[in-house]
Design a protein around this motif. Structure first.
Motif, PDB file in Angstrom:
ATOM      1  N   ALA A 241       0.840  -1.205   0.000  1.00  0.00           N
ATOM      2  CA  ALA A 241       0.000   0.000   0.000  1.00  0.00           C
ATOM      3  C   ALA A 241       0.873   1.252   0.000  1.00  0.00           C
ATOM      4  N   ASP A 242       1.923   1.231   0.810  1.00  0.00           N
ATOM      5  CA  ASP A 242       2.831   2.385   0.825  1.00  0.00           C
ATOM      6  C   ASP A 242       3.489   2.575  -0.535  1.00  0.00           C
ATOM      7  N   TRP A 243       3.888   1.462  -1.154  1.00  0.00           N
ATOM      8  CA  TRP A 243       4.592   1.539  -2.432  1.00  0.00           C
ATOM      9  C   TRP A 243       3.656   1.953  -3.569  1.00  0.00           C
TER      10      TRP A 243
ATOM     11  N   SER B 279      -8.775   5.756   3.448  1.00  0.00           N
ATOM     12  CA  SER B 279      -9.524   4.547   3.139  1.00  0.00           C
ATOM     13  C   SER B 279      -8.659   3.296   3.195  1.00  0.00           C
ATOM     14  N   PHE B 280      -7.347   3.455   3.115  1.00  0.00           N
ATOM     15  CA  PHE B 280      -6.451   2.308   3.006  1.00  0.00           C
ATOM     16  C   PHE B 280      -5.669   2.011   4.280  1.00  0.00           C
TER      17      PHE B 280
ATOM     18  N   PRO C  96      -5.142   3.816  -7.895  1.00  0.00           N
ATOM     19  CA  PRO C  96      -6.006   2.693  -7.494  1.00  0.00           C
ATOM     20  C   PRO C  96      -7.299   3.191  -6.851  1.00  0.00           C
ATOM     21  N   SER C  97      -8.363   2.420  -7.003  1.00  0.00           N
ATOM     22  CA  SER C  97      -9.666   2.794  -6.448  1.00  0.00           C
ATOM     23  C   SER C  97     -10.084   1.836  -5.347  1.00  0.00           C
ATOM     24  N   PHE C  98     -10.509   2.387  -4.200  1.00  0.00           N
ATOM     25  CA  PHE C  98     -11.012   1.569  -3.094  1.00  0.00           C
ATOM     26  C   PHE C  98     -12.354   0.939  -3.450  1.00  0.00           C
ATOM     27  N   ARG C  99     -13.085   1.592  -4.367  1.00  0.00           N
ATOM     28  CA  ARG C  99     -14.421   1.126  -4.719  1.00  0.00           C
ATOM     29  C   ARG C  99     -14.402  -0.066  -5.683  1.00  0.00           C
TER      30      ARG C  99
ATOM     31  N   SER D 127      -5.052  -3.030  -7.861  1.00  0.00           N
ATOM     32  CA  SER D 127      -3.874  -2.879  -8.703  1.00  0.00           C
ATOM     33  C   SER D 127      -3.272  -4.255  -8.920  1.00  0.00           C
ATOM     34  N   LYS D 128      -2.505  -4.409  -9.978  1.00  0.00           N
ATOM     35  CA  LYS D 128      -1.820  -5.672 -10.234  1.00  0.00           C
ATOM     36  C   LYS D 128      -0.773  -5.976  -9.172  1.00  0.00           C
ATOM     37  N   VAL D 129      -0.397  -4.965  -8.415  1.00  0.00           N
ATOM     38  CA  VAL D 129       0.585  -5.151  -7.343  1.00  0.00           C
ATOM     39  C   VAL D 129       0.034  -6.069  -6.256  1.00  0.00           C
ATOM     40  N   PHE D 130      -1.293  -6.009  -6.005  1.00  0.00           N
ATOM     41  CA  PHE D 130      -1.930  -6.790  -4.952  1.00  0.00           C
ATOM     42  C   PHE D 130      -2.549  -8.071  -5.513  1.00  0.00           C
TER      43      PHE D 130
END
Length: 543
Positions: free
Chosen positions: A79-81, A198-199, A265-268, A273-276
């Motif tokens: 999330a930080d990155w 939100s994150f 990235p959107s919380f909704r 993201s492809k990162v997660f």
């Protein structure tokens, strides 16, 4: 019933808790059920809205034991990155376009446009007024449309206005671009702050917001270095050096604004993201919702549900909330000493005999000092989960330097005056701490959006006030202005102590009432009460 001393212990323990004692409330679902009972119904609620989010419901049902500490650390790191890094790039664009006016003051900008210092003051006042007028409307649009659409739109628009400053020719066009730039940028700060909250959990927020504001001060230093280089282009193709600055920085900001449409990235949306991975995405949401159930409402993109809580009555109710008013007042007054000094820093340095290049370079140590103090203050606030000592520490820092500037004789060496100005500007800037304090003490996601916007209106009111503290007739040592800032710093100390007293007293009162209720009375209250957010008897204010 227990003694008063025991009640005090209970109340203070509740106030110290990092989590608010709330019934489960996952996206307009509010009952007295356990986490397990409540979470098991998520997939069936609101026409299956939560079925989009993978194993989120299962993680909420199982609680924090559903994932390992290693998974938690990995999610925070990603999330930080992925989220915070680009949020900082976005903040860079904002700051680059609002701070370059300070850089151009070291050139012949005012002379070229036939203006005086008070004309510059008027332009700054108009800018900040336009900025604050747009705070609430922009926050409403941000909530309805969604930050991943609205924020990049704002960024692209202000980049265009920043670019058009290249072609201003007189006072009228200067004032017009100041008004437009303020209108385009107003609402970005509370919008990005609400987006970031939100994150993350409540006790992680001050540090993350400090990362954003660190970008502000890094940008100030970068802007000073860029200006020092770009100003050497004076006369190239018949343009003034300040025109080249607006032109090049406008193009850079435009590229960032367009890129944000694809990078944010959107919380909704189900996929962040492809990162997660899918599981990491669910963990990221679950850990935040379990920490503050009201944040579940950020998953719901329904315009109908959003507009229900963003009407005039809600705005007025937020402004007049007695438990939030101290935060709004601190937003207005708490940063005046530093902001006023920063806005006029380069003018002061030029009046002391420093050249354009030297005056811009002297901005860098001030920015590095304020950034370091802010990061330390935010880390301490998150580490010890105490916000109220930070404003007091900031005022203890800035007061000696203000008093020294006020009392120095006229023949004092300019080097000492520069030292005082740099460390007045470079106090521990604590708006990340104050904003996280405010966010934790709202208790409702829709109201949080309004509260953060109103908070930032307070900050802009402070900037407007700051732009009129130092007047031309008070130059070059501005003793009257420094006297005003000393009085403001003392008032901030009083407001901070009052806020702490208010929250501590209310926590104590509620704990006494809550402790005296039977389990059946508590359950009946939670089911039947019309109290919301920070008005509930089982809500405890964080200190």
């Amino acid at each position: 019933m227990s003694s008063v001393s025991e009640d005090e212990k209970q109340a203070f323990a509740a106030a110290d808790s990092s989590r608010v004692v709330e019934p489960m409330d996952y996206g307009s679902i509010s009952t007295t059920k356990s986490v397990s009972e409540e979470s098991s119904e998520l997939l069936d609620e609101k026409n299956g809205i939560y079925s989009q989010f993978g194993e989120l419901a299962d993680l909420l049902e199982g609680g924090t034991d559903s994932w390992t500490e290693e998974e938690d650390r990995r999610v925070r790191f990603k999330a930080d990155w992925r989220i915070m890094t680009w949020a900082c790039v976005m903040f860079l664009s904002l700051q680059l376009n609002r701070i370059n006016i300070v850089n151009v003051l070291t050139t012949d900008f005012l002379t070229d446009l036939g203006m005086q210092q008070n004309d510059y003051n008027l332009g700054q006042t108009i800018y900040f007024f336009s900025f604050l007028v747009m705070e609430i409307p922009t926050q409403i649009m941000n909530t309805i449309v969604g930050p991943t659409i609205w924020i990049p739109t704002m960024m692209t628009t202000w980049a265009l206005v920043g670019f058009l400053q290249t072609f201003i020719t007189n006072k009228a066009s200067y004032l017009a671009t100041r008004a437009l730039l303020g209108a385009c940028q107003g609402g970005f700060v509370p919008g990005i702050a609400l987006y970031v909250t939100s994150f993350y959990k409540a006790h992680e927020m001050a540090t993350r917001l400090a990362m954003l504001w660190s970008t502000q001060y890094i940008t100030n230093s970068i802007s000073a270095l860029l200006a020092s280089g770009i100003f050497n282009m004076d006369g190239l193709n018949g343009w003034h050096n300040w025109q080249w600055l607006f032109f090049l920085e406008g193009l850079l900001s435009l590229s960032i604004g367009v890129s944000t449409f694809f990078m944010m990235p959107s919380f909704r949306k189900p996929t962040l993201s492809k990162v997660f991975t899918a599981r990491e995405t669910a963990i990221l949401r679950a850990r935040v919702i379990l920490d503050d159930p009201s944040k579940a409402k950020a998953l719901d993109g329904s315009r109908v549900n959003t507009m229900k809580n963003l009407g005039p009555r809600d705005i007025l109710g937020t402004i007049t909330d007695i438990y939030l008013v101290p935060m709004f007042l601190l937003a207005w007054l708490g940063f005046l000493p530093s902001v006023a000094s920063y806005q006029f820093m380069t003018i002061m340095f030029r009046s002391y005999g420093y050249e354009t290049f030297e005056a811009n370079l002297l901005v860098i140590p001030a920015n590095m000092t304020i950034m370091t103090g802010m990061l330390v203050a935010s880390f301490v606030a998150d580490r010890y989960r105490r916000r109220w000592p930070i404003p007091l520490a900031a005022m203890a820092w800035v007061l000696p330097f203000l008093i020294l500037q006020r009392s120095l004789p006229d023949d004092t060496p300019y080097g000492l005056r520069v030292f005082c100005v740099i460390f007045t500007v470079g106090f521990p800037y604590y708006t990340p701490v104050l904003m996280s304090w405010l966010s934790a003490n709202v208790g409702d996601q829709s109201k949080r959006a309004l509260a953060i916007a109103i908070y930032n209106i307070g900050v802009q009111c402070g900037s407007i006030s700051a732009s009129n503290v130092y007047r031309a007739g008070d130059a070059p040592f501005y003793r009257n202005g420094n006297s005003i800032l000393i009085a403001v710093a003392v008032l901030v100390v009083f407001l901070t102590i009052s806020a702490r007293w208010l929250y501590k007293r209310e926590n104590f009162r509620r704990e006494n009432v809550w402790s005296a209720m039977t389990e059946e009375e508590r359950e009946e209250y939670l089911v039947t009460t019309t109290d919301k957010g920070n008005r509930k008897l089982n809500f405890r204010f964080q200190l």
